[in-house]
Write an enzyme that holds these catalytic residues in place. Structure first.
Site, short mmCIF file in Angstrom:
data_model
loop_
_atom_site.label_atom_id
_atom_site.label_comp_id
_atom_site.label_asym_id
_atom_site.label_seq_id
_atom_site.Cartn_x
_atom_site.Cartn_y
_atom_site.Cartn_z
N ASP A 1 -6.14 -10.69 -1.16
CA ASP A 1 -6.49 -9.56 -2.01
C ASP A 1 -7.33 -8.54 -1.24
OD1 ASP A 1 -6.45 -8.14 -4.35
OD2 ASP A 1 -8.05 -9.29 -5.32
N HIS B 1 -1.22 -2.46 2.57
CA HIS B 1 -0.19 -3.50 2.45
C HIS B 1 0.49 -3.76 3.80
CE1 HIS B 1 -0.89 -3.74 -1.74
NE2 HIS B 1 -0.35 -2.57 -2.05
N LEU C 1 4.04 -25.92 10.84
CA LEU C 1 3.43 -25.42 9.60
C LEU C 1 4.51 -24.94 8.62
CD1 LEU C 1 0.65 -24.09 8.28
CD2 LEU C 1 1.70 -21.99 9.10
C1 IPE Z 1 -3.32 -11.22 -7.11
O1 IPE Z 1 -4.00 -10.05 -6.78
C2 IPE Z 1 -1.89 -11.12 -6.69
C3 IPE Z 1 -1.62 -11.11 -5.26
C4 IPE Z 1 -2.52 -11.19 -4.31
C5 IPE Z 1 -0.24 -11.02 -4.90
P1 IPE Z 1 -4.15 -8.87 -7.82
O2 IPE Z 1 -4.97 -7.82 -7.14
O3 IPE Z 1 -2.83 -8.46 -8.33
O4 IPE Z 1 -4.94 -9.58 -9.00
P2 IPE Z 1 -5.97 -9.02 -10.08
O5 IPE Z 1 -5.30 -7.88 -10.79
O6 IPE Z 1 -7.17 -8.58 -9.32
O7 IPE Z 1 -6.24 -10.20 -10.95
C1 IPE Z 2 -3.36 -7.58 -2.54
O1 IPE Z 2 -4.06 -6.40 -2.39
C2 IPE Z 2 -1.88 -7.42 -2.31
C3 IPE Z 2 -1.09 -7.47 -3.54
C4 IPE Z 2 -1.54 -7.73 -4.73
C5 IPE Z 2 0.32 -7.21 -3.40
P1 IPE Z 2 -4.25 -5.40 -3.60
O2 IPE Z 2 -3.10 -4.45 -3.61
O3 IPE Z 2 -4.45 -6.12 -4.88
O4 IPE Z 2 -5.56 -4.63 -3.17
P2 IPE Z 2 -6.77 -4.23 -4.10
O5 IPE Z 2 -7.21 -5.47 -4.81
O6 IPE Z 2 -6.26 -3.20 -5.04
O7 IPE Z 2 -7.79 -3.71 -3.16
MG MG Z 3 -6.08 -6.81 -5.87
#
Ligand code: IPE
Ligand code: IPE
Ligand code: MG
Length: 244
Positions: A21, A38, A132
């Site tokens: 995240d 991303h 892995l």
């Molecule tokens: C969880 O992260 C999903 C992934 C990392 C793919 P999100 O950023 O989508 O989750 P929330 O909205 O903070 O719970």
């Molecule tokens: C995690 O990073 C990747 C996915 C959920 C696909 P985020 O896109 O949730 O990044 P933040 O949490 O908004 O910074």
């Molecule tokens: Mg996120």
């Protein structure tokens, strides 16, 4: 195997799961669009998979797209839907060199046929590898996984192949995507958020949790060692009593 793993073998989990995240915030901090984050995030999956392989981890589950992430703005979803193609292009050589096997966990009803084809192709091309296991969770959600498992089990009962009394926890576990992976030992979430966000809820029943403020693109060797070091010091009782 690396030095840390040699010195502290008990600190190496068999199965690590990561909610990767913070890609968006990492990019925003740099004045860049979320998709830039991303892109950096994909590169980091490769890096962390290679690190886990070096440390002797058996399986690494990464949460790359959740069943809830479809709610994001369409251009961001479109970008994220290019990820399986990126994995295939960017990871193939390194993963071959390190004998890394890739598998896919996720719902098969909403992804494009092209993406399912790519994910299936990576899976079948790497199926014989002994290193892995990188479990790419894409359009994954625990609630869907468990719902689909219940449906499949109910179908077996309906067909007369299974009695309700024979539905054990092992039967349920054998219907989950993770059925061939070791039990989940360490559950990591980056970016400072402290929730499970519908990731591996059943599997995390006795996993050790590790939260770090680092955004995913900044999560590297030093962070991984911190997490493993903490894992190695945990007293995992599984409901029993302290050892010794
Ligand atoms: C969880 O992260 C999903 C992934 C990392 C793919 P999100 O950023 O989508 O989750 P929330 O909205 O903070 O719970
Ligand atoms: C995690 O990073 C990747 C996915 C959920 C696909 P985020 O896109 O949730 O990044 P933040 O949490 O908004 O910074
Ligand atoms: Mg996120």
């Amino acid at each position: 195997m690396n030095l840390f793993a040699k010195k502290q073998p008990a600190a190496i989990p068999a199965h690590v799961a990561i909610i990767l995240d913070g890609n968006g915030r990492w990019a925003k901090r740099r004045g860049m669009p979320r998709t830039f984050g991303h892109q950096a995030g994909v590169e980091n999956i490769r890096k962390v998979a290679l690190l886990c392989s070096e440390f002797g981890v058996k399986a690494l589950s990464v949460f790359a797209f959740s069943t809830e992430n479809w709610k994001r703005p369409q251009p961001e979803v479109d970008f994220l839907m290019k990820l399986p193609g990126e994995f295939e292009k960017k990871f193939a050589d390194d993963f071959k060199k390190h004998d890394i096997k890739v598998m896919f966990s996720g719902r098969r009803t909403r992804l494009s046929p092209e993406n399912l084809e790519i994910l299936d192709r990576i899976t079948s091309r790497t199926a014989d590898r002994a290193g892995l296991v990188l479990n790419i969770c894409f359009d994954y959600g625990s609630i869907v996984e468990l719902t689909e498992a219940v449906q499949a089990i109910a179908e077996d009962v309906k067909q007369g192949d299974l009695l309700p009394a024979d539905i054990t926890s092992d039967v349920i576990a054998s219907h989950l995507y993770t059925k061939d992976l070791p039990p989940l030992d360490l559950f990591i979430r980056t970016s400072g958020e402290q929730r499970l966000s519908n990731f591996l809820l059943w599997q995390a029943a006795y996993a050790e949790l590790w939260f770090t403020d680092a955004y995913w693109p900044d999560f590297g060797r030093a962070e991984l060692i911190k997490a493993f070091d903490s894992f190695g010091k945990r007293d995992r009782r599984f409901g029993g009593l302290k050892k010794g």
